[in-house]
Design a protein around this motif. Sequence first.
Motif, PDB file in Angstrom:
ATOM      1  N   PRO A  28       0.815  -1.390   0.110  1.00 26.40           N
ATOM      2  CA  PRO A  28      -0.063  -0.178  -0.150  1.00 26.40           C
ATOM      3  C   PRO A  28       1.017   1.326  -0.145  1.00 26.40           C
ATOM      4  O   PRO A  28       2.188   1.304   0.472  1.00 26.40           O
ATOM      5  CB  PRO A  28      -0.579  -0.389   1.372  1.00 26.40           C
ATOM      6  CG  PRO A  28      -0.200  -1.197   2.189  1.00 26.40           C
ATOM      7  CD  PRO A  28       0.374  -1.916   1.227  1.00 26.40           C
ATOM      8  N   LEU A  29       0.489   2.489  -0.214  1.00 29.61           N
ATOM      9  CA  LEU A  29       1.490   3.818  -0.487  1.00 29.61           C
ATOM     10  C   LEU A  29       1.361   3.955   0.199  1.00 29.61           C
ATOM     11  O   LEU A  29       2.996   4.356   0.759  1.00 29.61           O
ATOM     12  CB  LEU A  29       0.749   4.919  -1.627  1.00 29.61           C
ATOM     13  CG  LEU A  29       0.271   4.511  -2.869  1.00 29.61           C
ATOM     14  CD1 LEU A  29      -0.625   5.865  -3.027  1.00 29.61           C
ATOM     15  CD2 LEU A  29       1.337   4.381  -3.325  1.00 29.61           C
ATOM     16  N   ARG A  30       0.830   4.108   1.771  1.00 30.30           N
ATOM     17  CA  ARG A  30       1.473   4.359   3.253  1.00 30.30           C
ATOM     18  C   ARG A  30       2.470   3.617   3.702  1.00 30.30           C
ATOM     19  O   ARG A  30       3.550   4.147   4.335  1.00 30.30           O
ATOM     20  CB  ARG A  30       0.078   4.351   4.449  1.00 30.30           C
ATOM     21  CG  ARG A  30      -0.354   2.719   4.633  1.00 30.30           C
ATOM     22  CD  ARG A  30      -1.209   2.782   5.881  1.00 30.30           C
ATOM     23  NE  ARG A  30      -1.628   0.958   5.816  1.00 30.30           N
ATOM     24  CZ  ARG A  30      -2.586   0.884   4.858  1.00 30.30           C
ATOM     25  NH1 ARG A  30      -3.608   1.161   4.216  1.00 30.30           N
ATOM     26  NH2 ARG A  30      -2.669  -0.465   5.685  1.00 30.30           N
ATOM     27  N   GLU A  31       2.740   2.228   2.430  1.00 31.87           N
ATOM     28  CA  GLU A  31       4.398   0.951   3.537  1.00 31.87           C
ATOM     29  C   GLU A  31       4.925   1.678   2.606  1.00 31.87           C
ATOM     30  O   GLU A  31       6.591   0.499   2.390  1.00 31.87           O
ATOM     31  CB  GLU A  31       3.553   0.025   3.487  1.00 31.87           C
ATOM     32  CG  GLU A  31       2.617   0.289   4.621  1.00 31.87           C
ATOM     33  CD  GLU A  31       1.934  -0.992   4.693  1.00 31.87           C
ATOM     34  OE1 GLU A  31       3.204  -2.620   4.355  1.00 31.87           O
ATOM     35  OE2 GLU A  31       1.417  -1.721   5.853  1.00 31.87           O
ATOM     36  N   ALA A  32       5.519   1.931   1.098  1.00 32.57           N
ATOM     37  CA  ALA A  32       6.270   2.532   0.201  1.00 32.57           C
ATOM     38  C   ALA A  32       6.950   4.010  -0.079  1.00 32.57           C
ATOM     39  O   ALA A  32       7.956   2.876  -1.174  1.00 32.57           O
ATOM     40  CB  ALA A  32       4.755   2.565  -1.295  1.00 32.57           C
ATOM     41  N   LEU A  33       6.948   4.538   1.400  1.00 24.98           N
ATOM     42  CA  LEU A  33       8.205   5.784   0.831  1.00 24.98           C
ATOM     43  C   LEU A  33       9.823   5.077   1.059  1.00 24.98           C
ATOM     44  O   LEU A  33       9.679   3.836   1.249  1.00 24.98           O
ATOM     45  CB  LEU A  33       7.917   6.390   2.032  1.00 24.98           C
ATOM     46  CG  LEU A  33       9.151   7.578   1.820  1.00 24.98           C
ATOM     47  CD1 LEU A  33       8.937   8.313   1.140  1.00 24.98           C
ATOM     48  CD2 LEU A  33       9.132   8.264   3.515  1.00 24.98           C
ATOM     49  N   THR A 158       9.695   9.260  -3.625  1.00 23.94           N
ATOM     50  CA  THR A 158       9.963  10.400  -2.111  1.00 23.94           C
ATOM     51  C   THR A 158       8.574  10.314  -2.413  1.00 23.94           C
ATOM     52  O   THR A 158       7.689  10.066  -2.404  1.00 23.94           O
ATOM     53  CB  THR A 158      10.785  11.658  -2.693  1.00 23.94           C
ATOM     54  OG1 THR A 158      10.030  10.850  -4.801  1.00 23.94           O
ATOM     55  CG2 THR A 158      12.173  10.820  -3.613  1.00 23.94           C
ATOM     56  N   PRO A 159       8.595  11.420  -1.146  1.00 28.86           N
ATOM     57  CA  PRO A 159       7.327  11.473  -0.951  1.00 28.86           C
ATOM     58  C   PRO A 159       6.226  12.428  -2.178  1.00 28.86           C
ATOM     59  O   PRO A 159       5.495  12.359  -2.299  1.00 28.86           O
ATOM     60  CB  PRO A 159       6.757  12.701   0.690  1.00 28.86           C
ATOM     61  CG  PRO A 159       8.754  12.442   1.059  1.00 28.86           C
ATOM     62  CD  PRO A 159       9.482  11.932   0.131  1.00 28.86           C
ATOM     63  N   GLY A 160       6.914  13.473  -2.846  1.00 28.53           N
ATOM     64  CA  GLY A 160       6.558  13.620  -3.915  1.00 28.53           C
ATOM     65  C   GLY A 160       5.963  13.134  -4.820  1.00 28.53           C
ATOM     66  O   GLY A 160       4.738  12.946  -5.362  1.00 28.53           O
ATOM     67  N   ARG A 161       6.827  11.643  -4.973  1.00 29.61           N
ATOM     68  CA  ARG A 161       6.271  10.644  -6.162  1.00 29.61           C
ATOM     69  C   ARG A 161       5.345   9.962  -5.111  1.00 29.61           C
ATOM     70  O   ARG A 161       4.211   9.356  -5.883  1.00 29.61           O
ATOM     71  CB  ARG A 161       7.940   9.886  -6.402  1.00 29.61           C
ATOM     72  CG  ARG A 161       8.426  10.609  -7.250  1.00 29.61           C
ATOM     73  CD  ARG A 161       9.754  10.045  -7.149  1.00 29.61           C
ATOM     74  NE  ARG A 161      10.575  10.530  -8.217  1.00 29.61           N
ATOM     75  CZ  ARG A 161      11.833  10.394  -8.355  1.00 29.61           C
ATOM     76  NH1 ARG A 161      12.472   9.524  -7.968  1.00 29.61           N
ATOM     77  NH2 ARG A 161      12.278  11.018  -9.448  1.00 29.61           N
ATOM     78  N   LEU A 162       5.320   9.667  -4.064  1.00 31.46           N
ATOM     79  CA  LEU A 162       4.205   9.004  -3.415  1.00 31.46           C
ATOM     80  C   LEU A 162       2.903  10.221  -3.767  1.00 31.46           C
ATOM     81  O   LEU A 162       2.121   8.621  -3.602  1.00 31.46           O
ATOM     82  CB  LEU A 162       4.154   8.473  -1.650  1.00 31.46           C
ATOM     83  CG  LEU A 162       5.027   8.013  -1.515  1.00 31.46           C
ATOM     84  CD1 LEU A 162       5.023   7.718   0.080  1.00 31.46           C
ATOM     85  CD2 LEU A 162       4.937   6.128  -1.986  1.00 31.46           C
ATOM     86  N   VAL A 214      23.445   0.576   4.442  1.00 30.96           N
ATOM     87  CA  VAL A 214      22.848  -0.057   3.726  1.00 30.96           C
ATOM     88  C   VAL A 214      21.522   0.447   4.015  1.00 30.96           C
ATOM     89  O   VAL A 214      21.009   0.387   2.590  1.00 30.96           O
ATOM     90  CB  VAL A 214      23.084  -1.234   4.405  1.00 30.96           C
ATOM     91  CG1 VAL A 214      21.797  -1.759   3.941  1.00 30.96           C
ATOM     92  CG2 VAL A 214      24.307  -1.865   4.682  1.00 30.96           C
ATOM     93  N   LEU A 215      21.239   1.367   5.080  1.00 30.96           N
ATOM     94  CA  LEU A 215      19.788   1.024   4.926  1.00 30.96           C
ATOM     95  C   LEU A 215      19.037   2.302   4.257  1.00 30.96           C
ATOM     96  O   LEU A 215      17.993   2.911   3.473  1.00 30.96           O
ATOM     97  CB  LEU A 215      19.053   2.083   6.675  1.00 30.96           C
ATOM     98  CG  LEU A 215      19.160   1.212   7.188  1.00 30.96           C
ATOM     99  CD1 LEU A 215      18.455   1.727   8.781  1.00 30.96           C
ATOM    100  CD2 LEU A 215      17.545   0.391   6.626  1.00 30.96           C
ATOM    101  N   GLU A 216      20.388   3.573   4.405  1.00 39.14           N
ATOM    102  CA  GLU A 216      20.140   4.865   3.664  1.00 39.14           C
ATOM    103  C   GLU A 216      19.589   3.983   2.256  1.00 39.14           C
ATOM    104  O   GLU A 216      19.881   5.625   1.208  1.00 39.14           O
ATOM    105  CB  GLU A 216      21.248   5.707   3.804  1.00 39.14           C
ATOM    106  CG  GLU A 216      21.307   7.219   3.357  1.00 39.14           C
ATOM    107  CD  GLU A 216      21.716   7.533   2.527  1.00 39.14           C
ATOM    108  OE1 GLU A 216      21.185   8.879   1.822  1.00 39.14           O
ATOM    109  OE2 GLU A 216      22.380   6.838   1.863  1.00 39.14           O
ATOM    110  N   ALA A 217      20.868   3.270   1.774  1.00 39.81           N
ATOM    111  CA  ALA A 217      20.989   2.658   0.339  1.00 39.81           C
ATOM    112  C   ALA A 217      20.194   1.837  -0.610  1.00 39.81           C
ATOM    113  O   ALA A 217      19.700   1.788  -1.534  1.00 39.81           O
ATOM    114  CB  ALA A 217      22.561   2.155  -0.139  1.00 39.81           C
ATOM    115  N   GLY A 218      18.708   1.409   0.724  1.00 39.22           N
ATOM    116  CA  GLY A 218      17.504   1.104   0.670  1.00 39.22           C
ATOM    117  C   GLY A 218      18.233  -0.776   0.736  1.00 39.22           C
ATOM    118  O   GLY A 218      16.952  -1.623   0.413  1.00 39.22           O
TER     119      GLY A 218
END
Length: 404
Positions: A28-33, A158-162, A214-218
Amino acid sequence: MRTNLSVEEALELVLGEVRGDLEAEELPLREALGRVLAEDLASLVDHPDQDDTAIDGYACRQADTLGASPESPVRLRLIGEAPAGRPFPGRVGPGEAVAVYTGAPIPEGADAVVRVEDTRREGEGVLLFAPASPKDIRPKGDDLKRGEVYLRRGDLLTPGRLGLAAAMGHPRVRVFRRPRVGILSTGDEVVEPGEPLPFGGVYNSNAYSLLGLVLEAGGEPVLLGKVEDRPEALLERLEGAGPLDLLLTSGGVSMGAYDVVRRVLEERGEVVFWKVKQQPGGPLLLARLGGLPVLGLPGNPVSSMVTFFLYGRPFLFRLQERTDPPYASLWAKALTPFRGAKGKKVFRRGVLALGEEAVVRTTGNQSSGVLRSMAFGNALVVIPPDGEVREGERVEVIPLTFVP
């Protein structure tokens, strides 16, 4: 095994170890940031879905308002209003106006809007002190057109893309799963924070610096603890690491008698290269262990972070098919000198300031053991082999994305 590579050669080999596609999952979008799209996204709707107003004001026929001014206002009959979400059901005729509010559809028959600031209500009418204009009407599909792709596979959400995905009508998106990255520290002297620190011991800062990187790189970090400087213990931990996409080790890759990581990987795996002509981070190692890519990072805290940023981060970006680059450089004026090294590409830590002119200064002590330089510096100052930078000269700088 190759050795003494240039930075560019080493990066090419690291990226060459990226094989296979990451599996996708639906969220869901709310978990995709912060996740990376695994498919293109096309808009399911036009936005706006019909002509609407970009301002609060009055919709009317432009021809009825020509010549309106403070000295000679034009009076129109007010026949209704149209808040956003409640369109006016009728038609605007000659000499008529409808009060409209930002986002409201333009009523049928109207072709212009006059700003509320240029009007005054009078009973059942409205006085216009300026002509109405069509420039504040947003045409249908001005932002989004149904069927057009606006977000692509590999785009970071990103927030804008969400928000854009939501505006296109998508409640859920398919994203790549996070790459699982094992983090293993080596060294008899390494102690976990909170434990008593013995004489000659060091706290395990590398594991937590790398976890953050690692977290910062996804990626999804998998902390594997630390092992002693014994080949048997190291091999047992490596072989029991579980399903991983990349394994990071810190320490044990130099030339000392107790640097066992390199020896174990040479005996049980395949070492692709060892040693890069750079500073800090020269003893970097790339290997494979049963098909698992292994980056053997140096044990010094700064070396460990710099080498992950330059090699591990691009690996994870490539694995996730990200459309944005893992890092980018710019040019800045040096406020302090920066020393280079013979035959090596050097990455000094600096404090970058952006203004009318980008400027950079040293963080101070550039020892690879001074972790403060990576905590408070926000850029790597790049010095070519055999080079140096004098105060006032321009220098290449790579901003560190994980430092505010």
